[in-house]
Design a protein around this motif. Structure first.
Motif, PDB file in Angstrom:
ATOM      1  N   MET A   1     -99.138 -24.981-109.527  1.00  0.00           N
ATOM      2  CA  MET A   1     -99.187 -23.665-108.912  1.00  0.00           C
ATOM      3  C   MET A   1    -100.239 -23.612-107.809  1.00  0.00           C
ATOM      4  O   MET A   1    -101.296 -24.204-107.932  1.00  0.00           O
ATOM      5  N   SER A   2     -99.947 -22.877-106.771  1.00  0.00           N
ATOM      6  CA  SER A   2    -100.914 -22.734-105.697  1.00  0.00           C
ATOM      7  C   SER A   2    -101.904 -21.638-106.008  1.00  0.00           C
ATOM      8  O   SER A   2    -101.672 -20.786-106.860  1.00  0.00           O
ATOM      9  N   ASP A   3    -103.038 -21.649-105.322  1.00  0.00           N
ATOM     10  CA  ASP A   3    -104.036 -20.600-105.473  1.00  0.00           C
ATOM     11  C   ASP A   3    -103.471 -19.296-104.915  1.00  0.00           C
ATOM     12  O   ASP A   3    -102.895 -19.260-103.829  1.00  0.00           O
ATOM     13  N   LEU A   4    -103.638 -18.201-105.670  1.00  0.00           N
ATOM     14  CA  LEU A   4    -103.105 -16.919-105.205  1.00  0.00           C
ATOM     15  C   LEU A   4    -103.703 -16.489-103.875  1.00  0.00           C
ATOM     16  O   LEU A   4    -103.108 -15.725-103.130  1.00  0.00           O
ATOM     17  N   SER A   5    -104.911 -16.980-103.570  1.00  0.00           N
ATOM     18  CA  SER A   5    -105.542 -16.573-102.319  1.00  0.00           C
ATOM     19  C   SER A   5    -104.798 -17.094-101.102  1.00  0.00           C
ATOM     20  O   SER A   5    -104.947 -16.573-100.011  1.00  0.00           O
ATOM     21  N   ARG A 329     -93.442 -26.913-123.495  1.00  0.00           N
ATOM     22  CA  ARG A 329     -93.193 -28.352-123.382  1.00  0.00           C
ATOM     23  C   ARG A 329     -93.566 -29.076-124.673  1.00  0.00           C
ATOM     24  O   ARG A 329     -92.936 -30.079-125.037  1.00  0.00           O
ATOM     25  N   ASN A 330     -94.581 -28.575-125.359  1.00  0.00           N
ATOM     26  CA  ASN A 330     -95.017 -29.222-126.610  1.00  0.00           C
ATOM     27  C   ASN A 330     -93.947 -29.186-127.697  1.00  0.00           C
ATOM     28  O   ASN A 330     -94.004 -29.976-128.642  1.00  0.00           O
ATOM     29  N   VAL A 331     -92.993 -28.248-127.587  1.00  0.00           N
ATOM     30  CA  VAL A 331     -91.897 -28.209-128.558  1.00  0.00           C
ATOM     31  C   VAL A 331     -90.567 -28.544-127.890  1.00  0.00           C
ATOM     32  O   VAL A 331     -89.495 -28.129-128.328  1.00  0.00           O
ATOM     33  N   GLY A 332     -90.639 -29.304-126.799  1.00  0.00           N
ATOM     34  CA  GLY A 332     -89.446 -29.860-126.181  1.00  0.00           C
ATOM     35  C   GLY A 332     -88.666 -28.922-125.292  1.00  0.00           C
ATOM     36  O   GLY A 332     -87.462 -29.112-125.083  1.00  0.00           O
ATOM     37  N   SER A 333     -89.333 -27.919-124.719  1.00  0.00           N
ATOM     38  CA  SER A 333     -88.629 -26.971-123.859  1.00  0.00           C
ATOM     39  C   SER A 333     -89.419 -26.776-122.572  1.00  0.00           C
ATOM     40  O   SER A 333     -90.179 -27.650-122.148  1.00  0.00           O
ATOM     41  N   GLY A 334     -89.223 -25.648-121.904  1.00  0.00           N
ATOM     42  CA  GLY A 334     -89.921 -25.386-120.655  1.00  0.00           C
ATOM     43  C   GLY A 334     -89.706 -23.964-120.203  1.00  0.00           C
ATOM     44  O   GLY A 334     -89.010 -23.177-120.859  1.00  0.00           O
ATOM     45  N   PRO A 335     -90.276 -23.585-119.050  1.00  0.00           N
ATOM     46  CA  PRO A 335     -90.188 -22.202-118.562  1.00  0.00           C
ATOM     47  C   PRO A 335     -88.766 -21.701-118.342  1.00  0.00           C
ATOM     48  O   PRO A 335     -88.528 -20.495-118.379  1.00  0.00           O
ATOM     49  N   HIS A 336     -87.810 -22.620-118.106  1.00  0.00           N
ATOM     50  CA  HIS A 336     -86.425 -22.197-117.901  1.00  0.00           C
ATOM     51  C   HIS A 336     -85.871 -21.436-119.102  1.00  0.00           C
ATOM     52  O   HIS A 336     -84.926 -20.659-118.974  1.00  0.00           O
ATOM     53  N   LEU A 360    -100.090  -9.101-109.295  1.00  0.00           N
ATOM     54  CA  LEU A 360    -100.696 -10.420-109.502  1.00  0.00           C
ATOM     55  C   LEU A 360     -99.927 -11.224-110.540  1.00  0.00           C
ATOM     56  O   LEU A 360     -99.647 -12.414-110.346  1.00  0.00           O
ATOM     57  N   PHE A 361     -99.569 -10.575-111.649  1.00  0.00           N
ATOM     58  CA  PHE A 361     -98.843 -11.308-112.680  1.00  0.00           C
ATOM     59  C   PHE A 361     -97.437 -11.669-112.218  1.00  0.00           C
ATOM     60  O   PHE A 361     -96.962 -12.789-112.447  1.00  0.00           O
ATOM     61  N   THR A 362     -96.767 -10.736-111.556  1.00  0.00           N
ATOM     62  CA  THR A 362     -95.419 -11.014-111.069  1.00  0.00           C
ATOM     63  C   THR A 362     -95.417 -12.202-110.123  1.00  0.00           C
ATOM     64  O   THR A 362     -94.539 -13.073-110.182  1.00  0.00           O
ATOM     65  N   HIS A 363     -96.430 -12.261-109.258  1.00  0.00           N
ATOM     66  CA  HIS A 363     -96.510 -13.375-108.315  1.00  0.00           C
ATOM     67  C   HIS A 363     -96.705 -14.699-109.056  1.00  0.00           C
ATOM     68  O   HIS A 363     -96.045 -15.707-108.759  1.00  0.00           O
ATOM     69  N   ALA A 364     -97.617 -14.715-110.029  1.00  0.00           N
ATOM     70  CA  ALA A 364     -97.842 -15.945-110.792  1.00  0.00           C
ATOM     71  C   ALA A 364     -96.579 -16.362-111.540  1.00  0.00           C
ATOM     72  O   ALA A 364     -96.255 -17.551-111.630  1.00  0.00           O
ATOM     73  N   LEU A 365     -95.832 -15.380-112.068  1.00  0.00           N
ATOM     74  CA  LEU A 365     -94.600 -15.701-112.779  1.00  0.00           C
ATOM     75  C   LEU A 365     -93.532 -16.209-111.811  1.00  0.00           C
ATOM     76  O   LEU A 365     -92.753 -17.118-112.156  1.00  0.00           O
ATOM     77  N   GLN A 366     -93.495 -15.673-110.589  1.00  0.00           N
ATOM     78  CA  GLN A 366     -92.578 -16.196-109.577  1.00  0.00           C
ATOM     79  C   GLN A 366     -92.868 -17.655-109.279  1.00  0.00           C
ATOM     80  O   GLN A 366     -91.960 -18.473-109.098  1.00  0.00           O
ATOM     81  N   GLN A 367     -94.146 -18.003-109.213  1.00  0.00           N
ATOM     82  CA  GLN A 367     -94.508 -19.393-108.934  1.00  0.00           C
ATOM     83  C   GLN A 367     -94.038 -20.321-110.047  1.00  0.00           C
ATOM     84  O   GLN A 367     -93.711 -21.480-109.805  1.00  0.00           O
ATOM     85  N   LEU A 368     -94.005 -19.804-111.272  1.00  0.00           N
ATOM     86  CA  LEU A 368     -93.577 -20.618-112.407  1.00  0.00           C
ATOM     87  C   LEU A 368     -92.055 -20.664-112.531  1.00  0.00           C
ATOM     88  O   LEU A 368     -91.487 -21.727-112.801  1.00  0.00           O
TER      89      LEU A 368
END
Length: 406
Positions: A1-5, A329-336, A360-368
């Protein structure tokens, strides 16, 4: 993820929406159901009844857009804001609930109603999140134990539901059949009462504490962080003794509670007869249970509340989501596979500008996740374990490519 700044301008983010949903096969998750119109404008400023009508209309619209109905609800969580005299809190809840009664199906979902400090949307007094199943009511098991408590006014809600291997337990409190708090002033006694109510729901569903996959603990926080933390640790001590260790994925947060004299409320989920895979705590995470951080049973995954090492809200959003992704990821999955996230904010900066916290949270979630965001509900709270500014837990359904989002 990039820095929000260095990120894109906040004005370029996705607009605030009245709800989001994501469907995985027969299972639907709806989150962030706010009293907004289609343009993102607040409905009924200062009017809890008007806003309650608005959120239920939006929930109904979300269900219908996904091909389901209100009768398909199995879980409903309500977050509401009340800032009046404590003696009138129950009256306020009843006023809100009389509107809710116009929309509840009969039989209704397992439900939890939690009083919070605010939402991630300025002026919102109420927010909903829900789970629904495209499974006929006749093919599900409604759970209403003989040994239980009841609400202060008649409602068609359920103490629990079971469908297939899944069990949903609604918010349990230390109350009697008249909705009055019992074991007043006795934290351990109230915790034992709540866990006994959960045990009876599980028992009627053919489950035990060992089948739990998630516990959500709301504990009384009246502004004293130290006292609230001690209260939480006492609750967890009783939970560990009663449920056994390791605990399932746990989320805990500090609130004011509905009935005068209540010190906690707990809801839960369980999976019966399915082998479970867990990811334990890691030393890099600011976790406060030292227990299971992600629990997988078949396609269903519960991620415990993840906190950040920083109290500054902007970097905390990225760090917490990184930890959620790591646990998946630790249980074999991911953000998808994300189906819904609870975003719990205790940062003072969010109180001054809740819309900024949402951006701020929406932006971070978009990055993920990209622009097709999973549903999430953001609420502002009196406090979080360990003095954290932000905590996020999640549920995921790992079905390859079978998610449809809006």
């Amino acid at each position: 993820m990039s820095d929000l700044s260095t990120a894109v301008p906040l004005s370029a983010l996705l607009p605030l929406q009245p709800y989001r949903y994501r469907r995985f096969g027969q299972q639907l998750f709806v989150g962030g159901v706010l009293p907004l119109d289609a343009a993102g404008t607040l409905i009924g400023a200062g009017d809890i009844e008007a806003q309650t009508h608005a959120v239920f209309r939006n929930l109904k619209a979300a269900l219908e857009a996904a091909g389901l109905r209100m009768a398909d609800l199995v879980r409903l969580n309500t977050y509401y804001v009340y800032e009046g005299e404590e003696a009138d809190a129950t009256v306020y809840w009843e006023k809100m609930t009389r509107v809710r009664l116009q929309y509840f199906p009969d039989p209704g979902p397992a439900a939890t109603a939690v009083r919070v400090q605010g939402m991630g949307c300025s002026g919102a007094l109420i927010q909903l999140e829900a789970e629904a199943l495209a499974v006929p009511v006749a093919q599900r098991q409604r759970i209403m134990p003989v040994k239980s408590w009841d609400w202060s006014i008649p409602v068609p809600l359920s103490q629990g539901w079971r469908s297939g291997s899944q069990v949903w337990v609604g918010g349990q409190v230390s109350a009697d059949r008249a909705g009055k708090a019992i074991s007043l002033g006795d934290l351990r006694g109230q915790t034992a009462n709540v866990l006994e109510h959960i045990r009876h729901v599980l028992l009627d569903a053919g489950a035990t504490f060992s089948d739990l996959t998630q516990l959500k603990i709301c504990y009384l926080h009246e502004g004293d962080d130290e006292a609230a933390e001690a209260r939480l640790q006492d609750i967890l001590s009783v939970v560990r003794t009663t449920c056994g260790e390791p605990l399932p994925a746990v989320t805990a947060f500090g609130v004011n509670l509905l009935y005068e004299g209540l010190l906690l409320e707990i809801d839960a989920t369980a999976q019966v007869g399915i082998a479970q895979q867990t990811a334990q705590a890691d030393t890099g995470n600011r976790n406060w249970t030292a227990g299971v951080q992600a629990q997988r049973a078949g396609s269903s995954i519960q991620v415990a509340g993840q906190s950040a090492d920083t109290t500054a809200l902007e970097p905390a959003c990225q760090q917490v989501l990184q930890r959620v992704a790591e646990q998946l990821r630790n249980v074999g999955s991911g953000p998808h596979a994300l189906a819904h996230l609870h975003v719990l904010v205790a940062a003072s900066e969010a109180d001054h500008d809740p819309d900024q916290a949402m951006r701020l949270f929406t932006h971070a979630l978009q990055q993920l996740c990209g622009d097709s965001l999973p549903p999430f509900s953001m609420v502002r709270l009196n406090g979080l374990p360990g003095g954290a500014s932000l905590q996020v837990d999640a549920v995921a359904i790992d079905l390859s490519g079978d998610a449809r989002s809006l």
